[in-house]
Write a protein that holds these residues in place. Structure first.
Motif, PDB file in Angstrom:
ATOM      1  N   ASN A 234       0.826  -1.205   0.000  1.00 34.25           N
ATOM      2  CA  ASN A 234       0.000   0.000   0.000  1.00 34.25           C
ATOM      3  C   ASN A 234       0.863   1.260   0.000  1.00 34.25           C
ATOM      4  O   ASN A 234       0.669   2.149  -0.810  1.00 34.25           O
ATOM      5  N   CYS A 238       2.928   2.033  -3.781  1.00 28.80           N
ATOM      6  CA  CYS A 238       2.236   3.140  -4.457  1.00 28.80           C
ATOM      7  C   CYS A 238       3.092   4.393  -4.465  1.00 28.80           C
ATOM      8  O   CYS A 238       3.033   5.200  -5.398  1.00 28.80           O
ATOM      9  N   GLY A 263      -7.766  10.858   0.254  1.00 28.13           N
ATOM     10  CA  GLY A 263      -7.550   9.708   1.143  1.00 28.13           C
ATOM     11  C   GLY A 263      -6.115   9.700   1.637  1.00 28.13           C
ATOM     12  O   GLY A 263      -5.184   9.769   0.833  1.00 28.13           O
ATOM     13  N   TYR A 264      -5.972   9.639   2.976  1.00 29.48           N
ATOM     14  CA  TYR A 264      -4.620   9.676   3.552  1.00 29.48           C
ATOM     15  C   TYR A 264      -4.397   8.437   4.428  1.00 29.48           C
ATOM     16  O   TYR A 264      -3.984   8.514   5.580  1.00 29.48           O
ATOM     17  N   ASP A 266      -2.712   4.321   4.052  1.00 27.41           N
ATOM     18  CA  ASP A 266      -1.373   3.877   3.649  1.00 27.41           C
ATOM     19  C   ASP A 266      -1.054   4.308   2.220  1.00 27.41           C
ATOM     20  O   ASP A 266       0.020   4.849   1.944  1.00 27.41           O
ATOM     21  N   VAL A 267      -2.000   4.101   1.315  1.00 22.58           N
ATOM     22  CA  VAL A 267      -1.737   4.445  -0.094  1.00 22.58           C
ATOM     23  C   VAL A 267      -1.605   5.954  -0.244  1.00 22.58           C
ATOM     24  O   VAL A 267      -0.657   6.458  -0.862  1.00 22.58           O
ATOM     25  N   GLY A 268      -2.514   6.703   0.374  1.00 18.45           N
ATOM     26  CA  GLY A 268      -2.471   8.170   0.272  1.00 18.45           C
ATOM     27  C   GLY A 268      -1.194   8.735   0.847  1.00 18.45           C
ATOM     28  O   GLY A 268      -0.604   9.668   0.285  1.00 18.45           O
ATOM     29  N   THR A 285      -7.397  15.353   0.870  1.00 19.31           N
ATOM     30  CA  THR A 285      -8.786  15.357   1.352  1.00 19.31           C
ATOM     31  C   THR A 285      -8.969  14.099   2.210  1.00 19.31           C
ATOM     32  O   THR A 285      -8.366  13.066   1.924  1.00 19.31           O
ATOM     33  N   GLU A 286      -9.718  14.226   3.280  1.00 23.31           N
ATOM     34  CA  GLU A 286      -9.941  13.086   4.195  1.00 23.31           C
ATOM     35  C   GLU A 286     -11.309  13.212   4.850  1.00 23.31           C
ATOM     36  O   GLU A 286     -11.847  14.317   4.996  1.00 23.31           O
ATOM     37  N   GLY A 320     -10.281   3.920  -1.365  1.00 21.84           N
ATOM     38  CA  GLY A 320     -10.935   2.614  -1.183  1.00 21.84           C
ATOM     39  C   GLY A 320     -12.442   2.765  -1.166  1.00 21.84           C
ATOM     40  O   GLY A 320     -13.169   1.831  -0.888  1.00 21.84           O
ATOM     41  N   ILE A 324     -15.682   9.328  -5.644  1.00 22.94           N
ATOM     42  CA  ILE A 324     -14.912  10.392  -4.973  1.00 22.94           C
ATOM     43  C   ILE A 324     -14.825  11.612  -5.879  1.00 22.94           C
ATOM     44  O   ILE A 324     -15.066  12.738  -5.472  1.00 22.94           O
ATOM     45  N   ILE A 342      -5.719   5.351  -7.882  1.00 24.05           N
ATOM     46  CA  ILE A 342      -4.785   4.266  -7.531  1.00 24.05           C
ATOM     47  C   ILE A 342      -5.355   3.457  -6.364  1.00 24.05           C
ATOM     48  O   ILE A 342      -4.655   2.671  -5.730  1.00 24.05           O
ATOM     49  N   GLY A 343      -6.644   3.737  -6.087  1.00 25.43           N
ATOM     50  CA  GLY A 343      -7.271   3.127  -4.905  1.00 25.43           C
ATOM     51  C   GLY A 343      -8.123   1.935  -5.254  1.00 25.43           C
ATOM     52  O   GLY A 343      -7.615   0.875  -5.627  1.00 25.43           O
ATOM     53  N   HIS A 344      -9.399   2.086  -5.177  1.00 19.96           N
ATOM     54  CA  HIS A 344     -10.315   0.954  -5.349  1.00 19.96           C
ATOM     55  C   HIS A 344     -10.511   0.672  -6.836  1.00 19.96           C
ATOM     56  O   HIS A 344     -10.606   1.607  -7.622  1.00 19.96           O
ATOM     57  N   LEU A 388      -7.027   1.317 -11.847  1.00 21.51           N
ATOM     58  CA  LEU A 388      -5.766   1.521 -11.121  1.00 21.51           C
ATOM     59  C   LEU A 388      -4.680   1.974 -12.100  1.00 21.51           C
ATOM     60  O   LEU A 388      -4.215   1.198 -12.938  1.00 21.51           O
ATOM     61  N   HIS A 397       3.686  -3.050  -8.975  1.00 23.80           N
ATOM     62  CA  HIS A 397       4.713  -2.704  -7.986  1.00 23.80           C
ATOM     63  C   HIS A 397       6.091  -3.189  -8.424  1.00 23.80           C
ATOM     64  O   HIS A 397       6.203  -4.193  -9.132  1.00 23.80           O
TER      65      HIS A 397
HETATM   66  N1  LIG Z   1      -3.064   0.361  -6.851  1.00 22.46           N
HETATM   67  C1  LIG Z   1      -2.408  -0.419  -6.014  1.00 22.46           C
HETATM   68  O1  LIG Z   1      -1.361  -1.012  -6.340  1.00 22.46           O
HETATM   69  C2  LIG Z   1      -2.932  -0.590  -4.598  1.00 22.46           C
HETATM   70  C3  LIG Z   1      -2.104  -1.159  -3.627  1.00 22.46           C
HETATM   71  C4  LIG Z   1      -2.620  -1.306  -2.330  1.00 22.46           C
HETATM   72  C5  LIG Z   1      -3.917  -0.896  -2.018  1.00 22.46           C
HETATM   73  N2  LIG Z   1      -4.683  -0.370  -3.026  1.00 22.46           N
HETATM   74  C6  LIG Z   1      -6.070   0.093  -2.770  1.00 22.46           C
HETATM   75  O2  LIG Z   1      -6.044   1.466  -2.359  1.00 22.46           O
HETATM   76  C7  LIG Z   1      -7.173   1.740  -1.533  1.00 22.46           C
HETATM   77  C8  LIG Z   1      -6.699   2.427  -0.263  1.00 22.46           C
HETATM   78  O3  LIG Z   1      -5.868   1.544   0.403  1.00 22.46           O
HETATM   79  P1  LIG Z   1      -5.334   1.973   1.853  1.00 22.46           P
HETATM   80  O4  LIG Z   1      -4.526   0.823   2.393  1.00 22.46           O
HETATM   81  O5  LIG Z   1      -4.713   3.333   1.800  1.00 22.46           O
HETATM   82  O6  LIG Z   1      -6.717   2.094   2.658  1.00 22.46           O
HETATM   83  P2  LIG Z   1      -6.971   2.950   3.992  1.00 22.46           P
HETATM   84  O7  LIG Z   1      -8.292   2.534   4.486  1.00 22.46           O
HETATM   85  O8  LIG Z   1      -5.763   2.856   4.851  1.00 22.46           O
HETATM   86  O9  LIG Z   1      -7.033   4.480   3.460  1.00 22.46           O
HETATM   87  C9  LIG Z   1      -8.125   4.988   2.784  1.00 22.46           C
HETATM   88  C10 LIG Z   1      -8.403   6.366   3.397  1.00 22.46           C
HETATM   89  O10 LIG Z   1      -9.374   7.038   2.603  1.00 22.46           O
HETATM   90  C11 LIG Z   1     -10.238   7.733   3.471  1.00 22.46           C
HETATM   91  N3  LIG Z   1     -11.527   7.985   2.806  1.00 22.46           N
HETATM   92  C12 LIG Z   1     -12.567   7.147   2.671  1.00 22.46           C
HETATM   93  N4  LIG Z   1     -13.571   7.754   2.009  1.00 22.46           N
HETATM   94  C13 LIG Z   1     -13.128   8.996   1.709  1.00 22.46           C
HETATM   95  C14 LIG Z   1     -13.701  10.121   1.037  1.00 22.46           C
HETATM   96  N5  LIG Z   1     -14.926  10.076   0.545  1.00 22.46           N
HETATM   97  N6  LIG Z   1     -12.959  11.254   0.899  1.00 22.46           N
HETATM   98  C15 LIG Z   1     -11.707  11.304   1.416  1.00 22.46           C
HETATM   99  N7  LIG Z   1     -11.106  10.291   2.077  1.00 22.46           N
HETATM  100  C16 LIG Z   1     -11.832   9.155   2.218  1.00 22.46           C
HETATM  101  C17 LIG Z   1     -10.363   6.858   4.702  1.00 22.46           C
HETATM  102  O11 LIG Z   1     -10.696   7.665   5.839  1.00 22.46           O
HETATM  103  C18 LIG Z   1      -8.967   6.272   4.816  1.00 22.46           C
HETATM  104  O12 LIG Z   1      -8.163   7.021   5.702  1.00 22.46           O
HETATM  105  C19 LIG Z   1      -7.839   0.372  -1.271  1.00 22.46           C
HETATM  106  O13 LIG Z   1      -8.904   0.220  -2.181  1.00 22.46           O
HETATM  107  C20 LIG Z   1      -6.751  -0.621  -1.627  1.00 22.46           C
HETATM  108  O14 LIG Z   1      -7.284  -1.860  -2.100  1.00 22.46           O
HETATM  109  C21 LIG Z   1      -4.239  -0.195  -4.294  1.00 22.46           C
END
Ligand SMILES: NC(=O)c1ccc[n+]([C@@H]2O[C@H](COP(=O)([O-])OP(=O)(O)OC[C@H]3O[C@@H](n4cnc5c(N)ncnc54)[C@H](O)[C@@H]3O)[C@@H](O)[C@H]2O)c1
Ligand SMILES: O=C(Nc1ccc2nc(N3CCOCC3)sc2c1)c1ccc(CN2C(=O)C=NC2=O)cc1
Length: 476
Positions: A234, A238, A263-264, A266-268, A285-286, A320, A324, A342-344, A388, A397
């Protein structure tokens, strides 16, 4: 004669060269080959793997073989196969395209759903008609097919849908109708499996659900929640690949621009860090006050998307969550603003809504890069059609990140195969000392020198000199 189905065996030589480079960047896997070369802990293991057939995965496969396993493989995504990796694995380290002597792989980039499930079915059956005794899964499709087949044979009733997509479920049902019979093939396969190790959140969620409903037929190790897997995937994965994707897609200068990270988590955190490293002014934004506070403490402006949608240059969603960036947001963006996810999977950005805006025109600049021009003449640039962008516009990765994830997989396979008695049916995470072991196996390659606790220091903080160094609930 080995059975397999890949796109083009003549790509094997190119694949082998990239596998050799990747091995150097996957020290954890190469260290397990050395550590376990003599003891062959996976001797007798028959592993069916369903995980993106990429160069990095090729190194994982050949590590499992080096530890004694007999392996058959498919990809867990119809587009994620790198055909040169698949070819190199089939040909093997000593084979030729004319006389392949590697591992049976059933995978190619651009499979149909029917072909995808046919591949999964092939890899679940050895030439002598026997099945695997281990599964290595990513997303849970292999585990699903075995469970639904055994369920169908047990009840004689068509099992309820296991896939969200009705088209896909119909294909799975066709597979089951064709293969379920008096020979109780799926029941025998399920009975022969000692356990499954699962790579991702989606697959882990399905395992916990099956166990909760009392349907889980064999134990599972949740590899996803190893710290040395998810943090790397994550955050560090990323952090590397968001820039990789942006550069390959647009070559835009990131320095001096305003970048919005939605989103902040792990990925953010990884993306914001990387974009700041390129000299962008990053706005976060969070919805979660704790993550928002972290972002502020890390020096980022934290505000709402509505506040900055008209002035920012680059947008990256990593929540995720879904919807958004809406069509309305995109119509308000400045000319040639870059929009990416790069999220969901594919619903953080409302592409369907964008396509419904009257007068909007979509044009492909190059694969995975499109301009969308509005009636007033201004355009935005959307990457990977909202999917993604580090996979659509880059190569996922880097190897070192995957080395952490996959060393967890190898250790988990050994745990379940060699110590099955320790794992009654249920879903487990690796014990912390093994998570720490994965980290240890990557330190030499980075020139890290660990400090050793004295006995008194260890007692003082209540740990063993050799670890584990943290309580299970510790958040890294
Ligand atoms: N592309 C890749 O290679 C890759 C790798 C790992 C994870 N991911 C995906 O990335 C996404 C995020 O992973 P993560 O580990 O950071 O998850 P996480 O839950 O740690 O972080 C997501 C953050 O987004 C925030 N959030 C939720 N809805 C929101 C909104 N409407 N506006 C602003 N912020 C909002 C949450 O509060 C949370 O802090 C997941 O879908 C995961 O599957 C992608
Ligand atoms: O999903 C992956 N990759 C992927 C690649 C291309 C692609 N093209 C697509 N389409 C959609 C429809 O229109 C056509 C284009 S979807 C798609 C997906 C993927 C995930 C994790 C890892 C993690 N990983 C490994 O397992 C090994 N190395 C890694 O990075 C890999 C690939």
């Amino acid at each position: 004669l080995m059975d397999f189905k890949v796109a083009d065996l003549s790509l094997a030589d190119f694949g082998r060269k990239e596998i050799r480079l990747a091995e150097h960047e996957m020290p954890g896997l190469m260290a397990t080959r050395k550590e376990f070369a003599a003891s062959q802990p996976l001797k007798g293991a028959k592993i069916m793997g369903s995980l993106h057939m990429t160069i990095q995965t090729a190194v994982l496969i050949e590590t499992l073989v080096a530890l004694g396993a007999d392996v058959r493989w498919v990809s867990c995504n119809i587009f994620s196969t790198q055909d040169h990796a698949a070819a190199a694995v089939v040909v093997g380290q000593n084979g030729t395209p004319e006389n392949p002597s590697g591992v049976p792989v059933f995978a190619w980039k651009g499979e149909t759903l029917e072909e995808y499930w046919w591949c999964t079915e092939q890899a679940l059956q050895w030439p002598d008609g026997s099945g695997p005794n281990m599964i290595l899964d990513d997303g849970g499709d292999a585990t699903l097919l075995v469970h639904k087949g055994a369920e169908f044979e047990k009840t004689g009733v068509v099992p309820t849908a296991g896939e969200d997509d009705p088209e896909e479920w119909a294909i799975i049902l066709d597979t089951l109708r064709r293969t379920v019979g008096p020979d109780k093939r799926w029941t025998k396969i399920a009975e022969g499996i000692k356990g499954v190790t699962e790579e991702t959140t989606t697959g882990v969620h399905r395992l916990y659900e099956m166990h909760r409903e009392g349907r889980l037929l064999f134990p599972a190790i949740n590899v996803n929640d190893s710290v040395t897997k998810s943090k790397f995937d994550n955050k560090y994965g990323c952090r590397h690949s968001v820039i990789d994707g942006l550069n390959r897609a647009t070559d835009v200068l990131i320095g001096g621009k305003v970048a919005v990270v939605c989103g902040y988590g792990d990925v953010g955190k990884g993306c914001a860090d990387a974009l700041r490293g390129q000299g962008a002014r990053v706005i976060v934004t969070e919805v979660d006050p704790i993550c928002a506070l972290q972002a502020a403490m890390d020096g980022f402006q934290v505000t709402t998307l509505d506040d900055v949608v008209g002035t920012a240059d680059i947008f990256v969603t990593c929540t995720g969550n879904y919807n958004i960036i809406t069509a309305d947001h995109m119509s308000k963006m400045k000319h040639q603003a870059i929009v990416s996810n790069i999220g969901h999977f594919d619903n953080e950005i409302d592409i369907a809504g964008l396509a419904r805006i009257p007068g909007v025109v979509k044009e492909e600049v190059k694969p995975q890069v499109h301009t969308w021009t509005f009636a007033d003449g201004h355009s935005i640039i959307v990457l990977a059609e909202g999917r993604l962008m580090n996979l659509g516009c880059a190569t996922g990765h880097p190897s070192f990140v995957m080395s952490n994830s996959f060393t967890n997989q190898v250790i988990a396979q050994i745990e379940l195969f060699a110590k099955t008695e320790n794992y009654p049916i249920g879903v487990y995470v690796l014990p912390k000392h093994l998570d720490e072991k994965v980290a240890r196996l990557h330190l030499d390659a980075l020139g890290v020198k660990l400090t050793t606790l004295s006995k008194k220091q260890a007692e003082y903080i209540g740990v063993d000199v050799e670890g584990p160094y943290k309580p299970d609930h510790y958040r890294y």
